[in-house]
Design an enzyme around this catalytic site. Structure first.
Site, PDB file in Angstrom:
ATOM      1  N   LYS A  55      13.047  27.626  73.763  1.00  0.00           N
ATOM      2  CA  LYS A  55      12.761  27.485  72.327  1.00  0.00           C
ATOM      3  C   LYS A  55      11.521  28.225  71.858  1.00  0.00           C
ATOM      4  O   LYS A  55      10.841  27.797  70.922  1.00  0.00           O
ATOM      5  CB  LYS A  55      12.676  26.003  71.909  1.00  0.00           C
ATOM      6  CG  LYS A  55      13.780  25.127  72.394  1.00  0.00           C
ATOM      7  CD  LYS A  55      15.149  25.726  72.345  1.00  0.00           C
ATOM      8  CE  LYS A  55      15.735  25.869  70.969  1.00  0.00           C
ATOM      9  NZ  LYS A  55      17.119  26.468  71.074  1.00  0.00           N
ATOM     10  N   THR A  59      15.903  34.276  71.991  1.00  0.00           N
ATOM     11  CA  THR A  59      17.078  34.875  71.340  1.00  0.00           C
ATOM     12  C   THR A  59      16.623  35.975  70.369  1.00  0.00           C
ATOM     13  O   THR A  59      17.255  37.035  70.259  1.00  0.00           O
ATOM     14  CB  THR A  59      17.872  33.785  70.581  1.00  0.00           C
ATOM     15  OG1 THR A  59      18.080  32.693  71.472  1.00  0.00           O
ATOM     16  CG2 THR A  59      19.195  34.305  70.072  1.00  0.00           C
ATOM     17  N   THR A 115      15.588  34.954  81.045  1.00  0.00           N
ATOM     18  CA  THR A 115      15.380  33.789  81.911  1.00  0.00           C
ATOM     19  C   THR A 115      14.432  32.803  81.244  1.00  0.00           C
ATOM     20  O   THR A 115      13.557  33.201  80.463  1.00  0.00           O
ATOM     21  CB  THR A 115      14.823  34.184  83.294  1.00  0.00           C
ATOM     22  OG1 THR A 115      14.783  33.014  84.104  1.00  0.00           O
ATOM     23  CG2 THR A 115      13.426  34.775  83.235  1.00  0.00           C
ATOM     24  N   HIS A 116      14.649  31.513  81.566  1.00  0.00           N
ATOM     25  CA  HIS A 116      13.672  30.485  81.184  1.00  0.00           C
ATOM     26  C   HIS A 116      12.969  29.950  82.429  1.00  0.00           C
ATOM     27  O   HIS A 116      12.349  28.893  82.391  1.00  0.00           O
ATOM     28  CB  HIS A 116      14.368  29.323  80.465  1.00  0.00           C
ATOM     29  CG  HIS A 116      14.865  29.648  79.088  1.00  0.00           C
ATOM     30  ND1 HIS A 116      14.077  30.251  78.133  1.00  0.00           N
ATOM     31  CD2 HIS A 116      16.055  29.429  78.488  1.00  0.00           C
ATOM     32  CE1 HIS A 116      14.782  30.396  77.021  1.00  0.00           C
ATOM     33  NE2 HIS A 116      15.980  29.913  77.214  1.00  0.00           N
ATOM     34  N   ARG A 138       5.340  30.587  72.602  1.00  0.00           N
ATOM     35  CA  ARG A 138       5.255  29.950  71.271  1.00  0.00           C
ATOM     36  C   ARG A 138       4.366  28.721  71.388  1.00  0.00           C
ATOM     37  O   ARG A 138       4.384  28.044  72.429  1.00  0.00           O
ATOM     38  CB  ARG A 138       6.659  29.516  70.833  1.00  0.00           C
ATOM     39  CG  ARG A 138       6.740  28.975  69.427  1.00  0.00           C
ATOM     40  CD  ARG A 138       8.163  28.531  69.106  1.00  0.00           C
ATOM     41  NE  ARG A 138       8.347  28.344  67.687  1.00  0.00           N
ATOM     42  CZ  ARG A 138       9.472  27.896  67.127  1.00  0.00           C
ATOM     43  NH1 ARG A 138      10.523  27.620  67.882  1.00  0.00           N
ATOM     44  NH2 ARG A 138       9.551  27.732  65.814  1.00  0.00           N
ATOM     45  N   SER A 146      11.315  22.136  68.358  1.00  0.00           N
ATOM     46  CA  SER A 146      12.548  22.908  68.449  1.00  0.00           C
ATOM     47  C   SER A 146      13.390  22.424  69.634  1.00  0.00           C
ATOM     48  O   SER A 146      14.619  22.302  69.538  1.00  0.00           O
ATOM     49  CB  SER A 146      12.198  24.394  68.602  1.00  0.00           C
ATOM     50  OG  SER A 146      13.351  25.175  68.683  1.00  0.00           O
ATOM     51  N   MET A 240      19.681  37.024  61.184  1.00  0.00           N
ATOM     52  CA  MET A 240      20.196  36.489  62.456  1.00  0.00           C
ATOM     53  C   MET A 240      20.898  35.143  62.269  1.00  0.00           C
ATOM     54  O   MET A 240      21.864  34.845  62.943  1.00  0.00           O
ATOM     55  CB  MET A 240      19.074  36.364  63.490  1.00  0.00           C
ATOM     56  CG  MET A 240      18.752  37.690  64.179  1.00  0.00           C
ATOM     57  SD  MET A 240      17.450  37.527  65.425  1.00  0.00           S
ATOM     58  CE  MET A 240      18.157  36.401  66.617  1.00  0.00           C
ATOM     59  N   MET A 264      19.785  28.341  64.852  1.00  0.00           N
ATOM     60  CA  MET A 264      18.775  28.988  63.997  1.00  0.00           C
ATOM     61  C   MET A 264      18.354  27.919  62.994  1.00  0.00           C
ATOM     62  O   MET A 264      18.889  27.845  61.881  1.00  0.00           O
ATOM     63  CB  MET A 264      19.394  30.189  63.263  1.00  0.00           C
ATOM     64  CG  MET A 264      19.853  31.286  64.153  1.00  0.00           C
ATOM     65  SD  MET A 264      18.471  32.200  64.795  1.00  0.00           S
ATOM     66  CE  MET A 264      19.299  33.133  66.064  1.00  0.00           C
ATOM     67  N   ARG A 265      17.449  27.099  63.385  1.00  0.00           N
ATOM     68  CA  ARG A 265      17.152  25.866  62.650  1.00  0.00           C
ATOM     69  C   ARG A 265      16.219  26.145  61.474  1.00  0.00           C
ATOM     70  O   ARG A 265      16.613  26.040  60.328  1.00  0.00           O
ATOM     71  CB  ARG A 265      16.541  24.871  63.652  1.00  0.00           C
ATOM     72  CG  ARG A 265      16.504  23.432  63.217  1.00  0.00           C
ATOM     73  CD  ARG A 265      15.813  22.600  64.290  1.00  0.00           C
ATOM     74  NE  ARG A 265      14.479  23.117  64.575  1.00  0.00           N
ATOM     75  CZ  ARG A 265      13.371  22.748  63.952  1.00  0.00           C
ATOM     76  NH1 ARG A 265      13.414  21.816  63.031  1.00  0.00           N
ATOM     77  NH2 ARG A 265      12.195  23.286  64.258  1.00  0.00           N
TER      78      ARG A 265
END
Ligand code: PPS
Length: 303
Positions: A55, A59, A115-116, A138, A146, A240, A264-265
């Site tokens: 988050k 993306t 990757t996370h 972030r 998020s 997006m 996409m909040r």
């Protein structure tokens, strides 16, 4: 528009994973059960890795990197959903969605991979091959908010429970992919040892053009002025969020139910203020100082 990308999964509600520890990092059981495959992944020298804590804008960066590599060609960047164009290295599930590694192995070079994973779990071959990596970090509070909403919608992670419970679990690092604090510090410390471009979500929000140019330079791409403008526009939140190849609406609701919350909040800096109570904010700040106070990694003040 909802595209039927996975008709075989249309009527399915998939089981959410349990978290299992791998070297003290909680990961979905599907990932841990397939760990040898991930660990032994063979990177190629021109693979480009995008690494973020969940988050944090991965993306967004996937779309930017694909747009840069396609020279801003919007149709080419709509060739497939973003999770196929830039697959997640450690993606496994208990249904027949293709695994990340299956997708990557079908790609032509230069491959773009997401990757996370925290740095210590990234397959060694990436560093043996001296691959480049782009990190997006972030601020913790917005990542937490998020992540909470994502857990409500997405069956690829466990149930979030109530907000106050998730809040505690996040601070304690008991969530999928582990501690935000360790994750960002780990990548920050690695940035001088490997070919790493370390970016901040808040900076991209502030001046997308400036940050996109850094990415292009890192990818050794020279872009014409009109192409830069196009990429800034096409990678904006507004565009997006309505692009089915970027907004995850290609996934069936049994995997990600966006009627609960959109992928996409909001795409904003500071939304945590709408979620944290005053007491939670004080607890969080105190804990944050203990975790991050000694680090040279400083996030923009979002107080
Ligand atoms: S994931 O599921 O971990 O891969 O999520 P990730 O893509 O890393 O992060 C999702 C959050 O990034 C926001 N996002 C954007 N913000 C600004 N501009 C653009 N173009 C953009 N694209 C994605 C997305 O909305 C999620 O943040 P929240 O705060 O939930 O809106």
């Amino acid at each position: 528009m909802e595209l039927d990308y996975h008709p075989e999964l249309r009527d399915l509600t998939i089981r959410r994973p349990q978290l299992k520890l791998l070297e003290d990092v909680p990961l979905p059981d599907w990932v841990v059960d397939n760990w040898e495959t991930v660990k032994n992944f063979q990177a190629k020298p021109d693979d480009l890795l995008i690494a973020t804590y969940p988050k944090s804008g991965s993306t967004w960066m996937q779309e930017i990197v694909d747009l840069i590599s396609q020279n801003g060609d919007v149709e080419m960047c709509k060739r497939a959903p973003v999770y196929y164009r830039v697959p997640i290295l450690e993606f496994f599930s208990d249904n027949n969605l293709p695994t990340g590694i299956e997708l990557i192995e079908k790609m032509a070079s230069p491959r773009m991979i997401k990757t996370h994973l925290p740095i210590q779990l990234v397959p060694k071959s990436f560093w043996e091959q001296d691959c480049k990596a782009i990190i997006v970090a972030r601020n913790a509070k917005d990542s937490l908010v998020s992540y909470f909403h994502f857990h409500r919608t997405c069956h690829l992670v466990p149930e979030p429970g109530a907000w106050r419970e998730f809040f505690q679990r996040f601070m304690n690092g008991k969530v999928n992919r582990g501690s935000w604090y360790d994750h960002v510090k780990g990548w920050w410390e690695a940035k001088d040892k490997h070919r790493i471009l370390f970016l901040f979500y808040e900076d991209i929000k502030e001046n997308p053009r400036r940050e996109i140019l850094k990415v292009a330079e890192f990818m050794e791409k020279v872009l014409e002025e009109d192409v830069i403008e196009k990429i800034v526009h096409l990678s904006s939140f507004k565009v997006m969020k309505d692009n089915p190849m970027a907004n995850y609406t290609t996934l069936p609701t049994g995997i990600m139910n966006q009627n609960i919350s959109r992928f996409m909040r909001k795409g904003e800096v500071g939304d945590w203020k709408n979620h944290f109570t005053v007491a939670q904010n004080e607890d969080f700040d105190e804990h944050y100082e203990r975790q991050m106070g000694h680090s040279s990694l400083k996030f923009r003040n979002v107080l």
